[in-house]
Structure formats: C-alpha cells, structure tokens
Scaffold this motif. Structure first.
Motif, short mmCIF file in Angstrom:
data_model
loop_
_atom_site.label_atom_id
_atom_site.label_comp_id
_atom_site.label_asym_id
_atom_site.label_seq_id
_atom_site.Cartn_x
_atom_site.Cartn_y
_atom_site.Cartn_z
N LEU A 29 16.51 70.59 57.05
CA LEU A 29 17.28 70.45 58.29
C LEU A 29 18.20 69.24 58.25
O LEU A 29 17.76 68.13 57.93
N LYS A 30 19.46 69.47 58.57
CA LYS A 30 20.36 68.35 58.86
C LYS A 30 20.30 68.17 60.37
O LYS A 30 20.84 68.99 61.13
N ALA A 31 19.60 67.14 60.81
CA ALA A 31 19.40 66.92 62.25
C ALA A 31 20.73 66.56 62.91
O ALA A 31 21.53 65.79 62.36
N SER A 32 20.96 67.09 64.09
CA SER A 32 22.22 66.85 64.79
C SER A 32 22.31 65.40 65.28
O SER A 32 21.32 64.66 65.30
N TYR A 33 23.49 65.01 65.69
CA TYR A 33 23.73 63.63 66.12
C TYR A 33 22.82 63.24 67.29
O TYR A 33 22.28 62.14 67.33
N PHE A 34 22.64 64.16 68.24
CA PHE A 34 21.83 63.83 69.42
C PHE A 34 20.33 63.95 69.16
O PHE A 34 19.52 63.44 69.95
N ALA A 35 19.97 64.59 68.06
CA ALA A 35 18.54 64.66 67.70
C ALA A 35 18.04 63.32 67.19
O ALA A 35 16.83 63.09 67.14
N PHE B 170 17.34 72.21 44.09
CA PHE B 170 18.26 71.50 44.97
C PHE B 170 17.62 71.44 46.36
O PHE B 170 16.88 72.34 46.75
N VAL B 171 17.94 70.41 47.11
CA VAL B 171 17.57 70.35 48.52
C VAL B 171 18.85 70.62 49.32
O VAL B 171 19.81 69.85 49.23
N VAL B 172 18.87 71.72 50.06
CA VAL B 172 20.06 72.10 50.83
C VAL B 172 19.71 71.96 52.31
O VAL B 172 18.79 72.61 52.81
N LEU B 173 20.47 71.11 53.02
CA LEU B 173 20.16 70.78 54.40
C LEU B 173 21.23 71.33 55.33
O LEU B 173 22.40 70.95 55.26
N PHE B 174 20.83 72.28 56.19
CA PHE B 174 21.76 72.95 57.10
C PHE B 174 21.69 72.34 58.50
O PHE B 174 20.62 72.08 59.04
N LEU B 175 22.88 72.16 59.10
CA LEU B 175 22.97 71.75 60.50
C LEU B 175 22.93 73.00 61.37
O LEU B 175 23.79 73.88 61.24
#
Length: 433
Positions: free
Chosen positions: A275-281, A237-242
C-alpha cells in the motif's frame, strides 16, 4: 554466540547489539552483568562498559545506551580510516569510537526528534542530518562499523567463523497513479482536455486523444514491462499502489474502477503488492485502516508493506500507526533529493520507539536511491555513476540495496529517458561478483 559483558542491560543496548551483531554480522548475541559468567564463556566475547575487565575485546561505553528519553548530546564527528566516527572512547578501548551508541543514534533517528527545519511538506531534510553535514551520507556507516568490529573479533578468536552474507537488491516500485489519461472519469477527463486547449498543449492533447480512443497505450501503463522484468530475476519487486480517495495531494485512479482492481491483482500474481498510504492517512489512523482493508480485499492476503505519500514521516506517530495496524514493513525512510543512507545502514532494521523505550516489530527498509533524486544529474553516464557508487558501498558490506522507482519513470517521457536502463543495471548488479 557472542557474549557481551556490560554493567547494565537496557532495551537500547539489546536493540543496537542485535542489529550490528545479528542482522549485519549474522551471529546471535547474549548479555551478562556477571563477571564469572563472562570469564567462564569459552567462545567469542567482548565487554561494553566503562572499564575493561582484563585484556578482552573492550569498547568503552557512552552513556547513550543507558539513558532514557532525549538529551542534549555533544557530537564530534572525526575521520576514521576511510569513514567517519563519533562518540570517541579513549586509549583503553579496542575501537576508537563507541560504534554502538553512534549506531543507535542513527538507527533510532534520534536527530529527527530534536528541533529541526522542515520543508514545505513537513519532511526532515537531508541537509539537517548529521550525515550530510559531516559528509558520510553516502556511506552505510553502521554496517561499516560492524565489519570493523568483525575484524577485531576475528583477530582475537581465530577459530570462530562468521556466516557468509551476500549482497541483495530490493526494488520498490511506487504507483501514485496507474494511468495518466485513462480511467479518470468524465469530469476529470474533460478538465484535462480543457487545460490542454487553453495552455496550448497540443502535443499532450493529441497524445490524450490517441490513448482515450484506444490507439495508444497510456504513458504511465508500464506494468507489462515491469512484470516482464520481474520474470527475469529470482527476487520479488515490492509494488506499492495508492488506492486512497482523490484529493489535492493524491491524484490517483478510483479503486472502484474494475480495470484498476484487475491491474493490482495481475501485478500481485508476480510481485509483492503493498500500500502507498495517501497523504491524509499519514496523520489519521482511521483513513490508513480503511485503505489497508481495501488493499487486503483486492489482493486476498494480509498487507505487509507500505510507504507514505511524498516520502513523509512524522516520527514516532507515523510508525506507531503502522505498528498498531500490524503492518510489518515500511519503505518511507529516505531522502527525496539525495542518494544515500538516511539511517546509516543498508540492512533492514526494526523501529525503536524513543518515547516508550521499546523495540517494535515494524521493519524499516530505508531506501537509498529515489528516481527523482537522479534528475539533478544531466547525463545518463552521470546517473549510472551515481547509482554505481551507492551499489559499490552496499556491496562492500554485503548489504541490501533498496532503490525506489515509479511506474511513470519507465515511460517514454523525455524526462525519464534511460530510466529503464538504470533499473535494469540495478537488477543485474545482484548477479555480479
């Protein structure tokens, strides 16, 4: 090796042929502009130009792969057996459409560079796409076209054997918020309690109290179930954390919380963590770089996979930032309200920068199903049938099915009832003939 004769070898031509012939069909491809070299080649070959040389497999070329920059294209989508095609070729061509120019148009996301209507978050809408307007969003047309070419080549070169390819599943789990009630900090927790009281959300207040007092597991903490599911299959699985800073758009847990860091590390022991990139990233490469370094410090390996918050892309800027930071895989390409194939393919492909006319090393894993898109189907049966239709399309071309679920869609919340079963169904499809 497939040899292609053409009148001009361009970056667009190399990029497109390698996706269709090498990534989809599994055969290496080379190019020549010399007629003598083409004639002397004693294996599989074809020509891609304005006129055929003789009676070879010939596809009449559209100008798109020999141009630079953007132009005003006249696209007329027509029926082609059980699918669609555009950029018609005429009588002399072996195929009725230039599948290479059409594939480049879809893969490069040419239409997303052109003027279009966006939603409130600035996202490209499915309804703006050529695929949606012409009713082929539900098909991986690029892969289907590649298999049509394969059949033509097999008829012409009977002794040539194409390598076998199998259907795969690449599950992605998006984690914008690891916990719903826990680890929020005193101010956010008190604010949540106050909100529950003034809005008379007594059930949520009761649930919050049980979780914070340790009598009940946090509703978004589904990671034990996720890890147990990971143990049942032989693909990751690919698990992407913010892990970006808290903001109006990103309501995540602080990365300074030791339990959150421990959670990421424990998931990384079993799954591929990204990585779940943040909105401002999305628009600020310095923020993206900071988040990348934080994640690499947690998991102790170089970050490979990312996905942007809200499935938002600003082409080509978003992907250029990933390329510059040497992030190799992106899982943002897809539609949040529609199931289907945004780039027309179910095979991972490389990002082509239309402004610089260059193929980049960034591999795009276009997703075909987002958990929220299934909410428009009322019954569990309807949801299963919608997923099965996509799976069947991907299986027909031995592609890779990429669904995106969130950690909270495996919770006990009534909104997500049955989603564990849907996810299990997708995993099991990898083992079916």
């Amino acid at each position: 090796m497939l040899l292609v004769y053409t009148h001009k070898i361009t970056p667009r031509l190399r990029y497109t042929f390698k996706h269709l012939c090498t990534r989809i069909l599994g055969i290496p491809v080379s190019f020549t502009t010399t007629v003598e070299e083409f004639i002397a080649h004693d294996s599989i070959k074809m020509s891609y130009s304005k006129q055929p040389l003789s009676n070879e497999v010939f596809v009449r070329s559209h100008e798109l792969l020999f141009e630079q920059g953007l132009s005003d294209l006249d696209i007329n989508v027509q029926n082609w057996d059980d699918t669609k095609g555009f950029f018609s070729t005429g009588d002399k061509s072996t195929l009725p459409f230039d599948i290479f120019a059409a594939s480049f148009y879809l893969l490069s996301r040419y239409e997303e560079y052109l003027p279009h209507v966006k939603d409130n978050y600035g996202r490209f809408l499915a309804s703006e796409s050529i695929a949606f307007k012409n009713d082929f969003l539900h098909q991986p047309v690029v892969d289907i076209w590649a298999y049509k070419l394969k059949r033509v080549l097999e008829e012409k070169f009977e002794g040539f054997h194409f390598p076998k390819k199998t259907y795969k599943v690449q599950p992605v789990i998006d984690v914008p918020r690891a916990f719903y009630f826990r680890k929020k900090g005193l101010i956010r927790t008190l604010g949540g309690v106050f909100n529950d009281v003034i809005r008379f959300r007594l059930r949520r207040l009761y649930q919050r109290t049980l979780v914070l007092s340790g009598f009940k597991r946090d509703p978004h903490d589904t990671f034990k179930w996720i890890i147990n599911k990971q143990k049942t299959v032989n693909f990751k699985f690919v698990v992407l954390f913010l892990i970006g800073d808290y903001s109006t758009y990103d309501k995540n847990i602080s990365v300074n919380k030791k339990e959150f860091v421990s959670l990421i590390k424990s998931v990384a022991d079993y799954c591929k963590v990204g990585l779940k990139a943040s909105y401002f990233a999305l628009d600020d490469i310095s923020v993206l770089k900071k988040e990348k370094k934080k994640m690499e410090a947690i998991v102790n390996y170089e970050l490979q996979a990312s996905r942007h918050s809200y499935s938002k892309l600003n082409l080509p800027k978003s992907y250029r930032h990933l390329v510059e930071l040497e992030i190799r895989e992106d899982y943002t390409m897809g539609y949040i309200k529609e199931l289907g194939f945004r780039a027309g393919t179910c095979t991972p492909f490389l990002f082509y920068d239309l402004d610089y006319e260059v193929q980049t090393p960034l591999q795009i894993h276009s997703f075909h199903c987002l958990d929220a898109a299934l909410l428009k189907h009322q019954s569990q049966l309807d949801k299963k049938e919608a997923i099965q239709r996509i799976i069947d399309q991907v299986k027909q071309v031995n592609g890779t099915f990429t669904p995106i679920f969130h950690n909270y869609s495996f919770s006990d919340d009534m909104l997500w009832k049955g989603y564990r079963e849907l996810f299990t169904m997708i995993l099991e499809s990898a083992n079916e003939n």
